[in-house]
Enzyme design. Structure first.
Site, PDB file in Angstrom:
ATOM      1  N   TYR A 154       0.834  -1.206   0.000  1.00  0.00           N
ATOM      2  CA  TYR A 154       0.000   0.000   0.000  1.00  0.00           C
ATOM      3  C   TYR A 154       0.866   1.252   0.000  1.00  0.00           C
ATOM      4  CZ  TYR A 154      -3.325   3.452   1.954  1.00  0.00           C
ATOM      5  OH  TYR A 154      -4.108   4.557   2.179  1.00  0.00           O
ATOM      6  N   ASP A 211      -0.644  15.696   6.047  1.00  0.00           N
ATOM      7  CA  ASP A 211      -1.584  15.010   5.160  1.00  0.00           C
ATOM      8  C   ASP A 211      -2.894  15.800   5.074  1.00  0.00           C
ATOM      9  OD1 ASP A 211      -2.883  13.110   3.613  1.00  0.00           O
ATOM     10  OD2 ASP A 211      -3.330  11.794   5.304  1.00  0.00           O
ATOM     11  N   ASP A 263      -3.585   5.173  -2.009  1.00  0.00           N
ATOM     12  CA  ASP A 263      -4.422   6.241  -1.477  1.00  0.00           C
ATOM     13  C   ASP A 263      -4.560   7.312  -2.560  1.00  0.00           C
ATOM     14  OD1 ASP A 263      -5.547   8.332  -0.037  1.00  0.00           O
ATOM     15  OD2 ASP A 263      -4.102   8.224   1.613  1.00  0.00           O
ATOM     16  N   ASP A 282      -6.684   9.985  -2.017  1.00  0.00           N
ATOM     17  CA  ASP A 282      -7.317  11.113  -1.325  1.00  0.00           C
ATOM     18  C   ASP A 282      -8.776  11.303  -1.787  1.00  0.00           C
ATOM     19  OD1 ASP A 282      -5.132  11.534   0.241  1.00  0.00           O
ATOM     20  OD2 ASP A 282      -4.538  13.441  -0.655  1.00  0.00           O
ATOM     21  N   HIS A 284      -8.176   3.905  -3.382  1.00  0.00           N
ATOM     22  CA  HIS A 284      -9.374   4.226  -2.615  1.00  0.00           C
ATOM     23  C   HIS A 284      -9.596   5.732  -2.650  1.00  0.00           C
ATOM     24  CE1 HIS A 284      -7.330   5.743   1.035  1.00  0.00           C
ATOM     25  NE2 HIS A 284      -6.554   4.673   1.016  1.00  0.00           N
ATOM     26  N   GLU A 295     -11.927   8.954  -0.935  1.00  0.00           N
ATOM     27  CA  GLU A 295     -12.623   9.278   0.303  1.00  0.00           C
ATOM     28  C   GLU A 295     -13.638  10.395   0.093  1.00  0.00           C
ATOM     29  OE1 GLU A 295      -9.469  12.072   2.634  1.00  0.00           O
ATOM     30  OE2 GLU A 295      -8.732  10.143   1.895  1.00  0.00           O
ATOM     31  N   CYS A 350      -6.198  13.944   8.126  1.00  0.00           N
ATOM     32  CA  CYS A 350      -6.097  12.554   8.558  1.00  0.00           C
ATOM     33  C   CYS A 350      -7.442  12.081   9.083  1.00  0.00           C
ATOM     34  CB  CYS A 350      -5.030  12.432   9.649  1.00  0.00           C
ATOM     35  SG  CYS A 350      -5.015  10.831  10.478  1.00  0.00           S
ATOM     36  N   ARG A 405     -13.832   5.009   0.514  1.00  0.00           N
ATOM     37  CA  ARG A 405     -13.640   5.256   1.940  1.00  0.00           C
ATOM     38  C   ARG A 405     -14.671   6.274   2.404  1.00  0.00           C
ATOM     39  NH1 ARG A 405      -8.243   8.126   4.599  1.00  0.00           N
ATOM     40  NH2 ARG A 405      -9.441   9.675   5.799  1.00  0.00           N
ATOM     41  N   GLU A 439     -13.673   4.455   7.754  1.00  0.00           N
ATOM     42  CA  GLU A 439     -12.573   5.059   8.504  1.00  0.00           C
ATOM     43  C   GLU A 439     -12.977   5.387   9.935  1.00  0.00           C
ATOM     44  OE1 GLU A 439      -9.653   5.122   9.048  1.00  0.00           O
ATOM     45  OE2 GLU A 439      -8.603   6.740   8.022  1.00  0.00           O
ATOM     46  N   ASN A 495      -8.672  -0.335   8.611  1.00  0.00           N
ATOM     47  CA  ASN A 495      -7.450   0.453   8.741  1.00  0.00           C
ATOM     48  C   ASN A 495      -6.898   0.315  10.158  1.00  0.00           C
ATOM     49  OD1 ASN A 495      -5.395   2.306   8.550  1.00  0.00           O
ATOM     50  ND2 ASN A 495      -6.713   4.107   8.507  1.00  0.00           N
TER      51      ASN A 495
END
Length: 293
Positions: A45, A59, A86, A88, A113, A115, A123, A158, A188, A211
């Site tokens: 990942y 982040d 990721d 985002d 993924h 989100e 985060c 996500r 998440e 996660n």
């Protein structure tokens, strides 16, 4: 005649979780990806959190799509393992997500993924998040699915809604995202073992990602236990990164204090060990062969 068509990264990731659950470690550079493969992991990942921190920024969506996909391409080239990335919030709206998928797929990764946070994102285990409407996220998922060339390229959705609007909204969104074509759901910041279990029961039959980041809202649960609940992909996004950064800090402090690195040498990867992971001997042999030696 046997089919000689290469198995795509997305297909390899799907095959891996079909036999899962699988632990997926975050690899913060291509060398760590090589290490993970040698140790027997089935997938790796690329974390946006690790990528951002490694570039010296938090982040919160500061890095661009091209910075993500360049890192993804270098990592994917270093290993035969499928790489999950990721992505985002998709780097924009639905039409931007089309380009995001195409660039990640061209980089050789197995999947991404997306989100449902609003920008500026943060985060998933911090307070103060906000999420877009479910309809906006559904449009992004539809765009992602439509854009992929390989039908097996993985698009996971996500949702950060649990920490914003509550558990029930996260479940409602998960079902909407699956209906829109997402291959699986990444809930998440579940805050207890019971919440992980409740979520899995609320979305039966879905491919689920858990996660297991450290120092966040979620408890650290082992792969076997999460698998028994129904989770197929168990993510450890920053585990190796955090350990490496702590070791680097301790090593630099010792060097600053003592003016020599000898106390740290027992904790180091040796030159021989590094060359072994890199396959250095093979490079030398090929070089000699090209010159007819």
């Amino acid at each position: 005649m046997a089919d000689s068509t290469p198995i795509s990264p997305g297909r390899r990731l799907r095959d891996a979780w079909a036999h899962g659950p699988i632990a997926i470690p975050g690899v913060f550079n291509p060398l760590v990806a090589k290490m993970a493969e040698r140790l027997g992991f089935h997938a790796v990942y690329l974390s946006g959190g690790a990528l951002s921190a490694g570039n010296g920024v938090p982040d919160i969506g500061l890095l661009a799509l091209t910075e993500f996909t360049q890192a993804a391409q270098l990592t994917a080239q270093a290993t035969t393992l499928p790489l999950l990335c990721d992505a985002d919030t998709g780097f924009g709206e639905a039409l931007n997500v089309e380009r995001t998928v195409r660039m990640f797929e061209s980089a050789g990764v197995a999947g991404i993924h997306l989100e449902d946070q609003e920008m500026p994102k943060r985060c998933g285990h911090l307070s103060g998040k906000s999420v877009v409407s479910a309809e906006v996220m559904v449009a992004k998922i539809r765009a992602a699915v439509a854009a992929k060339k390989d039908k097996d390229f993985v698009v996971l959705a996500r949702t950060d809604a649990k920490g914003v609007h509550g558990f029930d909204d996260a479940v409602t969104r998960a079902k909407m995202y699956l209906d829109a074509g997402a291959d699986g759901i990444f809930p998440e910041a579940m805050e207890s073992r019971e919440e992980f279990e409740r979520f899995a029961k609320a979305v039966p039959g879905a491919t689920l990602l858990a996660n297991m980041t450290e120092f966040g809202k979620s408890p650290n649960i082992d792969v076997k236990a999460l698998g028994a609940m129904g989770y197929r992909l168990i993510l450890f996004p920053l585990t190796a990164f955090r350990a490496a950064m702590k070791t680097a800090e301790d090593t630099l402090r010792d060097l600053m204090t003592n003016g020599v690195q000898t106390a740290s040498i027992p904790n180091m990867q040796t030159r021989a060990e590094l060359y072994d992971v890199l396959g250095y001997t093979g490079y030398e042999e090929r070089d000699r062969a090209y010159f007819g030696g």
